[in-house]
Design a protein around this motif. Structure first.
Motif, PDB file in Angstrom:
ATOM      1  N   ASN A  94      37.012  40.541  39.844  1.00 53.03           N
ATOM      2  CA  ASN A  94      37.826  41.601  39.689  1.00 53.03           C
ATOM      3  C   ASN A  94      37.649  42.364  38.598  1.00 53.03           C
ATOM      4  N   LEU A  95      36.412  42.553  37.932  1.00 49.35           N
ATOM      5  CA  LEU A  95      36.128  43.247  36.968  1.00 49.35           C
ATOM      6  C   LEU A  95      36.126  44.827  37.033  1.00 49.35           C
ATOM      7  N   LEU A  96      36.351  45.355  36.040  1.00 49.83           N
ATOM      8  CA  LEU A  96      36.094  46.809  36.185  1.00 49.83           C
ATOM      9  C   LEU A  96      34.717  47.302  35.587  1.00 49.83           C
ATOM     10  N   ASN A  97      33.766  47.838  36.613  1.00 48.17           N
ATOM     11  CA  ASN A  97      32.422  48.151  35.812  1.00 48.17           C
ATOM     12  C   ASN A  97      32.406  49.334  35.135  1.00 48.17           C
ATOM     13  N   GLU A  98      33.434  50.312  35.432  1.00 49.75           N
ATOM     14  CA  GLU A  98      32.949  51.411  34.567  1.00 49.75           C
ATOM     15  C   GLU A  98      33.764  51.183  33.103  1.00 49.75           C
ATOM     16  N   PHE A  99      34.183  50.035  32.775  1.00 52.48           N
ATOM     17  CA  PHE A  99      34.654  49.654  31.491  1.00 52.48           C
ATOM     18  C   PHE A  99      33.644  48.675  30.886  1.00 52.48           C
ATOM     19  N   ASN A 104      37.579  45.597  29.378  1.00 51.83           N
ATOM     20  CA  ASN A 104      38.034  44.752  30.680  1.00 51.83           C
ATOM     21  C   ASN A 104      39.309  43.817  30.068  1.00 51.83           C
ATOM     22  N   VAL A 105      38.959  43.081  28.793  1.00 53.82           N
ATOM     23  CA  VAL A 105      39.794  42.059  28.443  1.00 53.82           C
ATOM     24  C   VAL A 105      41.202  42.908  27.747  1.00 53.82           C
ATOM     25  N   GLY A 106      40.694  43.915  26.856  1.00 51.38           N
ATOM     26  CA  GLY A 106      41.926  44.846  26.268  1.00 51.38           C
ATOM     27  C   GLY A 106      42.927  45.233  27.356  1.00 51.38           C
ATOM     28  N   LEU A 107      42.451  45.779  28.575  1.00 47.87           N
ATOM     29  CA  LEU A 107      43.042  46.188  29.776  1.00 47.87           C
ATOM     30  C   LEU A 107      44.437  45.553  30.016  1.00 47.87           C
ATOM     31  N   ALA A 108      44.155  44.146  29.901  1.00 42.45           N
ATOM     32  CA  ALA A 108      45.283  43.330  30.267  1.00 42.45           C
ATOM     33  C   ALA A 108      46.338  43.435  29.340  1.00 42.45           C
ATOM     34  N   LEU A 109      46.138  43.656  28.038  1.00 47.98           N
ATOM     35  CA  LEU A 109      47.063  44.034  27.179  1.00 47.98           C
ATOM     36  C   LEU A 109      47.809  45.246  27.228  1.00 47.98           C
ATOM     37  N   GLU A 131      30.057  35.638  23.201  1.00 47.72           N
ATOM     38  CA  GLU A 131      29.708  36.356  22.213  1.00 47.72           C
ATOM     39  C   GLU A 131      28.936  37.333  22.582  1.00 47.72           C
ATOM     40  N   LEU A 132      29.340  38.680  22.940  1.00 42.84           N
ATOM     41  CA  LEU A 132      28.641  39.537  23.540  1.00 42.84           C
ATOM     42  C   LEU A 132      28.463  40.596  22.842  1.00 42.84           C
ATOM     43  N   ASP A 133      27.605  41.551  22.824  1.00 39.91           N
ATOM     44  CA  ASP A 133      27.126  42.809  22.483  1.00 39.91           C
ATOM     45  C   ASP A 133      28.632  43.831  22.767  1.00 39.91           C
ATOM     46  N   GLU A 134      29.031  44.543  21.838  1.00 41.28           N
ATOM     47  CA  GLU A 134      30.283  45.471  21.987  1.00 41.28           C
ATOM     48  C   GLU A 134      30.042  46.256  23.362  1.00 41.28           C
ATOM     49  N   LYS A 135      29.084  46.760  23.737  1.00 42.45           N
ATOM     50  CA  LYS A 135      28.803  47.660  24.919  1.00 42.45           C
ATOM     51  C   LYS A 135      28.711  47.065  25.916  1.00 42.45           C
ATOM     52  N   ARG A 136      28.415  45.802  26.125  1.00 45.89           N
ATOM     53  CA  ARG A 136      28.059  45.096  27.529  1.00 45.89           C
ATOM     54  C   ARG A 136      29.032  45.211  28.509  1.00 45.89           C
ATOM     55  N   ARG A 137      28.581  45.669  29.633  1.00 43.04           N
ATOM     56  CA  ARG A 137      29.372  45.949  30.915  1.00 43.04           C
ATOM     57  C   ARG A 137      29.213  44.714  32.028  1.00 43.04           C
ATOM     58  N   PRO A 138      30.470  44.626  32.614  1.00 43.53           N
ATOM     59  CA  PRO A 138      30.279  43.370  33.585  1.00 43.53           C
ATOM     60  C   PRO A 138      29.123  43.435  34.438  1.00 43.53           C
ATOM     61  N   VAL A 149      34.638  36.308  31.221  1.00 44.57           N
ATOM     62  CA  VAL A 149      35.466  37.454  30.844  1.00 44.57           C
ATOM     63  C   VAL A 149      36.718  37.265  31.615  1.00 44.57           C
ATOM     64  N   ALA A 150      36.614  37.042  33.030  1.00 43.72           N
ATOM     65  CA  ALA A 150      37.977  37.265  33.669  1.00 43.72           C
ATOM     66  C   ALA A 150      38.919  36.266  33.247  1.00 43.72           C
ATOM     67  N   ILE A 151      38.725  35.109  32.692  1.00 40.47           N
ATOM     68  CA  ILE A 151      39.304  34.035  32.098  1.00 40.47           C
ATOM     69  C   ILE A 151      39.958  34.565  30.970  1.00 40.47           C
ATOM     70  N   ALA A 152      38.957  35.109  29.984  1.00 33.04           N
ATOM     71  CA  ALA A 152      39.489  35.627  28.499  1.00 33.04           C
ATOM     72  C   ALA A 152      40.535  36.910  29.051  1.00 33.04           C
ATOM     73  N   ARG A 153      40.388  37.533  30.165  1.00 34.97           N
ATOM     74  CA  ARG A 153      41.386  38.624  30.278  1.00 34.97           C
ATOM     75  C   ARG A 153      42.758  37.964  30.775  1.00 34.97           C
TER      76      ARG A 153
END
Ligand code: ADP
Ligand code: MG
Length: 228
Positions: A94-99, A104-109, A131-138, A149-153
């Motif tokens: 359930n990650l958002l691919n347009e972000f 995605n992690v920040g959206l939870a906050l 440890e991912l590049d800033e711009k990586r998408r799901p 990522v979902a766990i981090a979120r």
């Protein structure tokens, strides 16, 4: 700390007979540990998780959180419970691919009305082994990375409870092992409740395994020796 009392759920589908998905669940949970809810497809595991997590409401019975009954919950109490007290991890991520991943992690906050903080996001991504590049998408990640990522979120909200519904269901067994190892580590400091139909995983990782069949709990086993 957290319990379900006489929890029942009957679905009322249109043009079909009612489905009694939960037939009176009584269960108590402590402050931490990794608990598996194990059972065959259709036995009511996801229904139970959704009720415990406040994603859906019981037909009868209640959940009691720190002494407060869901019977007394207003809609706002339910929103607060979902937004601040619990975190969810799903089979399909359930990650958002347009972000981006970081967004995605920040959206939870943001959903908590807080400002996403870059440093905090970095800490969380590190904590789940990414440890991912800033711009990586799901969409550019492997299944295992997406689940991290979902766990981090879920974690960035600092929830008291993490609910995971078949978190390894879409992963190969090696990657599934890694994800459960991560959840197991996290369960030292918080309660982690994992729904699974995989008996081997459940008894390997669970501090406790609750088996369900046909909307009821049929077995509840504490395991002293579960591996990390
Ligand atoms: P599990 O997660 O163990 O596979 P579920 O909790 O999803 O089981 O489903 C329990 C039972 O409730 C099944 O018989 C399922 O078909 C039924 N069910 C689940 N969700 C709905 C729904 N929204 N409407 C009607 N029946 C449902
Ligand atoms: Mg399910």
């Amino acid at each position: 700390m957290f319990e379900a009392k006489n929890l029942e759920k009957t679905y009322m589908p249109k043009n079909a007979a009612p489905v009694e998905a939960l037939k009176g669940i009584n269960v108590q949970f402590g402050e931490n540990g990794m608990i598996f809810i194990l059972g065959k497809s259709g036995c009511g595991k996801s229904t139970l998780l959704n009720l415990l997590g406040g994603l859906d409401y019981p037909t009868a019975g209640e959940i009691v959180i720190e002494g407060k009954s869901s019977a007394e919950f207003t809609k706002l109490d339910y929103d607060n419970y979902r937004n601040t007290y619990v975190g969810f991890v799903f089979q399909e991520y359930n990650l958002l691919n347009e972000f981006t991943v970081r967004e995605n992690v920040g959206l939870a906050l943001q959903l908590q009305g807080k400002k996403p903080n870059g440093e905090q996001i970095d800490v969380m991504l590190k904590k789940v082994g990414l440890e991912l590049d800033e711009k990586r998408r799901p969409s550019e990640l492997s299944g295992g990375q997406k689940q991290r990522v979902a766990i981090a979120r879920a974690l960035i909200k600092e929830p008291k409870i993490i609910f995971a519904d078949e978190p390894t269901g879409a992963l190969d067994s090696k990657t599934g092992n890694e994800i459960l190892t991560l959840l197991k580590e996290l369960s030292r400091d918080r309660l982690v409740i994992v729904v699974s139909h995989d008996e081997e995983f459940a008894y390997r990782f669970g501090d406790r395994v609750i088996e369900m069949a046909d909307g009821q709990i049929i077995k509840d086993t504490e395991q002293a020796q579960a591996q990390a």
